[in-house]
Motif scaffolding. Structure first.
Motif, mmCIF file in Angstrom:
data_model
loop_
_atom_site.group_PDB
_atom_site.id
_atom_site.type_symbol
_atom_site.label_atom_id
_atom_site.label_comp_id
_atom_site.label_asym_id
_atom_site.label_seq_id
_atom_site.Cartn_x
_atom_site.Cartn_y
_atom_site.Cartn_z
ATOM 1 N N GLY A 31 -23.627 7.720 3.099
ATOM 2 C CA GLY A 31 -23.506 9.033 3.725
ATOM 3 C C GLY A 31 -23.428 10.138 2.692
ATOM 4 N N ASN A 32 -22.733 9.874 1.593
ATOM 5 C CA ASN A 32 -22.545 10.886 0.560
ATOM 6 C C ASN A 32 -23.851 11.345 -0.061
ATOM 7 O OD1 ASN A 32 -19.797 8.911 -0.430
ATOM 8 N ND2 ASN A 32 -19.669 10.836 0.654
ATOM 9 N N ARG A 39 -13.442 5.046 -6.260
ATOM 10 C CA ARG A 39 -14.266 4.307 -5.298
ATOM 11 C C ARG A 39 -15.718 4.717 -5.487
ATOM 12 N NH1 ARG A 39 -11.917 8.101 -1.908
ATOM 13 N NH2 ARG A 39 -13.375 9.783 -1.424
ATOM 14 N N GLU A 40 -16.598 3.971 -4.864
ATOM 15 C CA GLU A 40 -18.016 4.251 -5.044
ATOM 16 C C GLU A 40 -18.510 5.252 -4.011
ATOM 17 O OE1 GLU A 40 -18.775 -0.103 -4.758
ATOM 18 O OE2 GLU A 40 -20.318 0.465 -6.218
ATOM 19 N N ASP A 76 -16.121 14.337 6.135
ATOM 20 C CA ASP A 76 -14.854 13.781 5.660
ATOM 21 C C ASP A 76 -13.656 14.497 6.301
ATOM 22 O OD1 ASP A 76 -12.577 13.089 4.028
ATOM 23 O OD2 ASP A 76 -13.968 12.549 2.423
ATOM 24 N N THR A 128 -19.464 -3.371 -4.019
ATOM 25 C CA THR A 128 -19.168 -4.282 -2.908
ATOM 26 C C THR A 128 -19.960 -5.574 -3.107
ATOM 27 O OG1 THR A 128 -18.827 -2.394 -1.468
ATOM 28 C CG2 THR A 128 -19.152 -4.508 -0.396
ATOM 29 N N ILE A 143 -20.482 15.056 3.747
ATOM 30 C CA ILE A 143 -21.041 14.244 4.835
ATOM 31 C C ILE A 143 -20.738 12.780 4.536
ATOM 32 C CG2 ILE A 143 -23.172 13.486 5.993
ATOM 33 C CD1 ILE A 143 -24.371 16.204 5.338
ATOM 34 N N ILE A 144 -20.116 12.072 5.473
ATOM 35 C CA ILE A 144 -19.874 10.654 5.214
ATOM 36 C C ILE A 144 -20.806 9.744 6.002
ATOM 37 C CG2 ILE A 144 -17.486 10.911 4.411
ATOM 38 C CD1 ILE A 144 -16.503 9.997 7.092
ATOM 39 N N ASN A 145 -21.438 10.275 7.039
ATOM 40 C CA ASN A 145 -22.406 9.453 7.767
ATOM 41 C C ASN A 145 -23.250 10.368 8.641
ATOM 42 O OD1 ASN A 145 -23.750 7.177 8.585
ATOM 43 N ND2 ASN A 145 -22.083 6.355 9.832
ATOM 44 N N ARG A 182 -14.311 7.526 4.543
ATOM 45 C CA ARG A 182 -15.159 8.081 3.492
ATOM 46 C C ARG A 182 -15.872 7.020 2.677
ATOM 47 N NH1 ARG A 182 -9.757 9.516 2.510
ATOM 48 N NH2 ARG A 182 -10.167 11.541 3.434
ATOM 49 N N CYS A 183 -15.343 5.814 2.563
ATOM 50 C CA CYS A 183 -16.078 4.828 1.760
ATOM 51 C C CYS A 183 -16.977 3.953 2.622
ATOM 52 C CB CYS A 183 -15.143 4.013 0.861
ATOM 53 S SG CYS A 183 -14.578 2.443 1.532
ATOM 54 N N GLN A 184 -16.957 4.168 3.935
ATOM 55 C CA GLN A 184 -17.895 3.515 4.849
ATOM 56 C C GLN A 184 -17.913 1.990 4.703
ATOM 57 O OE1 GLN A 184 -20.317 5.071 7.291
ATOM 58 N NE2 GLN A 184 -18.497 6.327 7.228
ATOM 59 N N GLY A 185 -16.745 1.415 4.538
ATOM 60 C CA GLY A 185 -16.648 -0.039 4.560
ATOM 61 C C GLY A 185 -16.899 -0.723 3.233
ATOM 62 N N GLY A 186 -17.117 0.032 2.175
ATOM 63 C CA GLY A 186 -17.348 -0.589 0.861
ATOM 64 C C GLY A 186 -16.170 -1.450 0.444
ATOM 65 N N PHE A 187 -14.984 -0.978 0.746
ATOM 66 C CA PHE A 187 -13.780 -1.674 0.329
ATOM 67 C C PHE A 187 -13.347 -2.735 1.346
ATOM 68 C CE2 PHE A 187 -9.081 -1.760 0.532
ATOM 69 C CZ PHE A 187 -8.802 -2.251 -0.723
ATOM 70 N N MET A 200 0.841 -1.193 0.000
ATOM 71 C CA MET A 200 0.000 0.000 0.000
ATOM 72 C C MET A 200 0.873 1.238 0.000
ATOM 73 S SD MET A 200 -3.276 0.783 0.553
ATOM 74 C CE MET A 200 -4.312 2.007 1.290
ATOM 75 N N THR A 208 -22.860 -0.841 -1.398
ATOM 76 C CA THR A 208 -22.695 -0.335 -2.755
ATOM 77 C C THR A 208 -22.735 -1.512 -3.722
ATOM 78 O OG1 THR A 208 -20.314 -0.497 -2.592
ATOM 79 C CG2 THR A 208 -21.292 1.624 -2.015
ATOM 80 N N ARG A 256 -8.433 1.186 3.661
ATOM 81 C CA ARG A 256 -7.591 2.178 2.994
ATOM 82 C C ARG A 256 -7.902 3.602 3.463
ATOM 83 N NH1 ARG A 256 -11.012 2.106 -2.592
ATOM 84 N NH2 ARG A 256 -12.929 2.545 -1.490
ATOM 85 N N SER A 260 -20.945 6.447 -1.256
ATOM 86 C CA SER A 260 -21.595 5.581 -0.261
ATOM 87 C C SER A 260 -22.857 6.239 0.277
ATOM 88 C CB SER A 260 -20.627 5.290 0.880
ATOM 89 O OG SER A 260 -20.418 6.473 1.612
#
Ligand SMILES: Cc1cc2nc3c(=O)[nH]c(=O)nc-3n(C[C@H](O)[C@H](O)[C@H](O)COP(=O)(O)OP(=O)(O)OC[C@H]3O[C@@H](n4cnc5c(N)ncnc54)[C@H](O)[C@@H]3O)c2cc1C
Ligand SMILES: Cc1cc2nc3c(=O)[nH]c(=O)nc-3n(C[C@H](O)[C@H](O)[C@H](O)COP(=O)(O)OP(=O)(O)OC[C@H]3O[C@@H](n4cnc5c(N)ncnc54)[C@H](O)[C@@H]3O)c2cc1C
Lengths: 418, 493
Positions: free
Chosen positions: A128-129, A123-124, B242, A145, B312-314, B447-452, A89, A142, B414, A126
């Motif tokens: 919250g967005n 990335r997608e 964020d 996912t 806003i992320i959550n 920011r991706c709230q666990g998608g990854f 990473m 998403t 990440r 989510s």
């Protein structure tokens, strides 16, 4: 290999189709030491989970699946002698082009290549967005996912599905989940038309008779532990839900396919300027960012609808990165391109006026029979129809550019005859 | 089903229940703590804006109110507590903003009132200061130019209340208290000498009960007719922004009409509509809605115009439990039930985070008063070692950590840069669900709230717990992450 302080010409961050194409091109154009750094366990990026076909029609003239498309590049990459560092990473890039990365084997290390290609993908968006209201249960995820869960991990998120957004991944997942035995109860889209490619709309939604609700949105999520139902409602002209049209759909899963965001946290930390519309770097025709020697290509730069274009674009970045490592700077930018009527963005944003370049354009709204004018001069032929989800590729010759009289050129998309 | 016997049973593992458990572990007692969720602090505590309050809430402070006294008594206890338990605590100071000269007359009154009261209740507090227009906008260039001055309170701090709650539970456990997550109280009866408490894990007999069930305090008390008080749940909304806009503010900022915006210890910004200005909520309905969310955003933008919906992320809601909502004042309910001896209600009110340590000390006194023998626990160890947090370390420390355990070289989340090592450690310390892992070491908080990282954390949980990935849940039974195996539905047909 001993990584700390290793001598590298071109370092590529991300080994999706963008990164692989850039690394291959960099080797072909004479860069000696090319290193590609990828956090996943293998090369290929998002393509591994895209097991459907439709890839490579333009680039290879063949209809391939995602993994097949990826495989062709992997083979070639290994042939060129570029080195790949997997499960690694990148944590930081400095404005001085110092890369700090980490993995299990080598720990934390720093390298200073001569040039860098950013190919971190996207990335997608989510939950919250998009400010989705209601409770916060399991079962809201998403579409990408879900794609990973089904196609790679071997799980099904649920069996009664509602999809919000008709992006390509959402439509593809509607088909996939139907084939897996789940019931897709609705595909809900805010816009008056489907968001993704027309071929996906036909092959994934219509062919499988999935109920589509255009100009609708999800207004509420129910369920404490797991999703139990969602409310959907039609939208008025100001995009506000119309209460009388509310209906409740029972489901155990809500998938979101509401857009992709280029993954640029590393870039901003390196001092790279982003375009607020694309979410990616501002680049010139060499795909060089405002930081000399740092280039970008693929979905990290702007979200593409076809991987074929991702590969082509990143080859440009790879080529100029190799040249930069060899001491040759890309042509200086002279002309700034600006989005005008019905143009959402244009890429590259800066051109030199001296080379033939391919411009990538996206429109704001669907429009029929259009011509593109740059600084008032028509470029290219009449296009039968344009849609925000389909990128327009425009050949701009050096000759055309000679005609530009200013160093800021506005691009308009106009209906023919207007 | 198992049967347990104990002297003291604490119901609820929020900030209140766990501080009480930890305080009790300083004594040689036989005590248990039960929490219905898979992890601690997942009730009201996880919805808070994380502020260690006081000072400027001279506006709401009233010496005659129990909650006010607890908050001020708790203030000096918070920093040492966070230190002992290695939980983040950061003094940021707060700015209560004013728009005009008329508004500026109030602060003078606040200042003198603070001086008077702090001498008595907060002897170590730093005095409040009036901040003029230039200083204000120099300190905080992103707040709205509508504001021309502020009262600065240097005493205000922030913490991570869920980590604190988990640390308290861990430390209480190390010091001898029986800690039982995933244990829900279903009913309570009076026995001859002990209460008989039914739970999903079996019967627990206990001489004393401490009811710290947060939102469910009245429900639990009603089981045994100990509900000699009324609570008004007020629904409040919070949103988190964020990290990339985390540097918009350095202080907590607030104004009477527009709620609060504050930094978090993890570098995000929080905003929410301040309690009291809200309507009463339908209790146990944890849904956010457009009206409350839009209103909160509008208010936050009045304070900091650069706040944008797209960052806003959550967002979430939580209930503030008021004792006397009609009066507009905060009040709590900590005391022995007037009707049922040996039954102590502990609803700590708002603000609650820094009220908890003082409330816990009071609860100990109440137990003694009700006849519990309390001898010092000579083995009490106040210190708890927190698991390493990779992204907060220097490069050299990171290298050392990876050399000691290679799993710290594997990044799983990440957005928040969380390593496999940290996740394994969180599971070792008691995380059993995706939310448990998330609140302990933050994968999925970004920011991706666990998608990854969701699928990856699911695999690690399954591997470490020796279960299959379909058995992994977000937050306990009924909240499974993936419901079926691929092809399972096709085979069923
Ligand atoms: C969830 C998801 C699902 C998708 N599904 C489809 C689909 O079905 N069909 C379709 O046509 N398109 C799909 N796309 C679009 C897809 O991104 C593009 O088609 C294509 O993969 C873009 O290529 P890329 O190389 O730019 O990005 P990617 O393929 O995403 O490659 C980027 C690579 O960079 C790596 N990386 C990122 N940051 C770092 C770092 N800091 N250190 C090391 N490595 C890093 C990533 O691991 C990844 O391998 C999807 C996108 C997403 C996000
Ligand atoms: C939006 C919001 C913002 C806030 N901001 C702040 C702030 O910035 N600073 C501050 O000091 N305070 C703040 N507060 C107040 C503070 O969060 C609360 O006072 C405090 O968290 C209450 O803690 P508690 O332990 O009483 O309740 P909880 O955290 O709800 O704990 C009660 C526990 O009991 C468990 N339980 C319930 N029923 C049962 C049962 N039958 N069996 C077993 N277990 C059960 C629950 O699962 C829960 O974990 C805020 C509150 C809200 C709503």
């Amino acid at each position: 290999m001993n990584l700390q302080g290793m001598d590298i010409d071109v370092a590529v961050i991300g080994a999706g189709p963008a990164g692989m194409a850039a690394a291959i091109k960099a080797r072909e154009k004479g860069a000696e030491n090319v290193l590609i750094i990828e956090r996943d366990t293998r090369l290929g990026g998002l393509l591994h989970q895209c097991i459907h076909n439709g890839f490579g029609l333009l680039y290879f003239g063949e209809n391939l699946t995602g993994p097949e498309y990826s495989h062709r590049f992997t083979e070639k990459l290994l042939d060129t002698g570029a080195r790949a560092l997997l499960e690694t990473m990148v944590l930081r890039i400095s404005g001085e082009k110092e890369i700090t990365a980490v993995n299990r084997r080598d720990g934390l290390f720093t390298i200073k290549p001569k040039s860098i290609v950013l190919a971190m993908g996207c990335r997608e968006r989510s939950r919250g967005n998009i400010n989705l209201h209601g409770t916060r249960p399991a079962g809201v995820l998403t579409a990408g996912t879900a794609q990973r869960l089904v196609n790679i991990e071997g799980f099904l998120p649920g069996k009664k599905i509602v999809i919000l957004g008709t992006g390509d991944i959402g439509m593809i997942m509607a088909r996939r989940l139907t084939l897996e035995g789940a019931e897709v109860k609705a595909a809900v889209e805010i816009l008056p038309y489907a968001g993704g490619l027309i071929r996906n709309e036909v092959q994934c939604l219509h062919d499988f008779k999935i109920p589509v609700f255009l100009q609708h949105t999800v207004t509420k999520i129910y369920g404490e532990k797991r999703v139990r139902a969602v409310d959907i409602a039609a939208l008025d002209a100001n995009n506000n839900p119309i209460p009388e049209t509310k209906r409740t759909i029972e489901c155990d899963t809500l998938l979101l396919s509401v857009g992709l965001i280029p993954e640029n946290e590393l870039s901003t930390a390196a001092g790279i300027k982003l375009d607020p519309v694309t979410g990616g770097a501002v680049v010139n025709e060499a795909r060089q960012t405002n930081v000399e020697g740092i280039f970008a290509g693929g979905n990290v730069l702007h979200v593409h609808d076809l991987v074929d274009n991702v590969s082509w674009e990143s080859e440009i970045a790879g080529e100029y990165a190799a040249r930069f490592a060899g001491g040759k700077k890309p042509p200086a930018g002279q002309i700034t391109l600006k989005a005008g009527r019905n143009i959402r963005y244009v890429l590259p944003q800066i051109i030199s006026g001296k080379n033939n370049v391919d411009l990538y354009l996206r429109v704001r709204e669907p429009q029929k029979k259009v011509i593109i004018k740059m600084g008032g001069i028509q470029v290219g032929k009449t296009i039968p129809g344009v849609k925000p989800s389909s990128m327009i590729k425009l050949d701009l010759s050096a000759e055309d550019q000679q005609k530009f009289k200013r160093n800021e050129i506005v691009i308009d998309c106009l209906t023919k005859g207007d | 089903m198992a049967a347990y016997e104990t002297e003291v049973l604490i119901i609820g593992g929020g900030i209140a229940g766990t501080t009480i458990a930890r305080e009790l572990s300083k004594y040689k007692t036989d005590a248990m703590l039960v929490e219905k969720e898979m992890d601690f602090g997942q009730g009201i505590t996880k919805s808070s804006s994380t502020i260690v309050n006081q000072g400027c809430n001279v506006v709401t402070f009233r010496p005659e109110y129990h909650n006010s006294r607890l908050v001020w008594a708790g203030m000096p206890l918070m920093e040492p507590l966070c230190k002992e338990l290695q939980v983040p605590y950061k003094k940021i100071g707060s700015l209560t903003l004013f728009k005009n000269r008329a508004g500026m007359r109030r602060p003078n009154k606040l200042l003198s009132r603070f001086d008077e009261w702090s001498k008595k209740y907060l002897p170590h507090a730093k005095p409040l200061q009036l901040i003029d227009n230039d200083t204000l906008h120099n300190w905080e260039p992103n707040i709205s130019k509508d504001f021309i001055g502020a009262v600065y309170d240097p005493n205000i701090a922030i913490t991570d209340p869920v980590r604190l709650t988990i640390a308290l539970a861990e430390n209480a456990g190390q010091n001898g208290i029986g800690i039982m997550p995933d244990t829900k109280v279903l009913g309570i009866a009076t026995g001859t000498e002990k209460f008989v408490v039914q739970t999903n894990k079996g019967t627990i007999k206990s001489r004393y009960i401490i009811n710290a069930a947060g939102e469910y305090v009245v429900k639990i008390a009603r089981e045994i007719n100990a509900d000699d008080f009324v609570l008004y749940p007020v629904k409040s909304y919070m949103a988190v922004l964020d990290k990339k806009v985390g540097n918009l503010l350095a202080h907590m900022v607030t104004s009477e009409e527009h709620g609060t915006v504050n930094p978090s210890v993890h570098g995000n910004l929080f905003f929410g509509i301040s309690p009291g200005s809200q309507r009463l909520g339908k209790i146990h309905d944890h849904a956010t809605d457009k009206i409350i969310a839009d209103a909160a955003l509008e208010h936050a933008r009045k304070l900091v115009p650069a706040i944008s919906k797209k960052d806003i992320i959550n967002s979430w809601v939580g209930f503030i439990m008021y004792r006397n909502f009609e009066m507009g004042w905060h009040e709590c309910s900590v005391g022995v039930s007037r009707w049922v001896p040996r039954f102590i209600n502990a609803s700590i009110g708002f603000p609650g985070i820094c009220a908890a340590p003082a409330a816990a000390q009071e609860v100990i006194d109440l137990l003694a008063q009700e006849g519990l023998q309390l001898a010092q626990n000579p083995d009490f160890n106040p210190n708890r070692k927190a698991a390493p947090i990779f992204h907060e370390l220097s490069d050299d420390e990171k290298r050392q950590l990876i050399a000691s355990d290679r799993r710290y070289g594997q990044i799983i989340c990440r957005c928040e840069t969380v390593t496999e090592g940290e996740i394994v450690e969180a599971i070792k310390n008691g995380a059993r669900s995706l939310d448990g892992v998330k609140f302990r070491c933050r994968p999925g908080m970004g920011r991706c709230q666990g998608g990854f990282c969701g699928p990856k954390v699911t695999r690690i949980l399954a591997r470490e717990l020796g279960i299959s990935p379909e058995e992994v849940t977000k937050k306990g039974d009924g909240s499974h992450y993936a419901l079926y195996k691929s092809k399972e539905l096709l085979e069923a047909e």
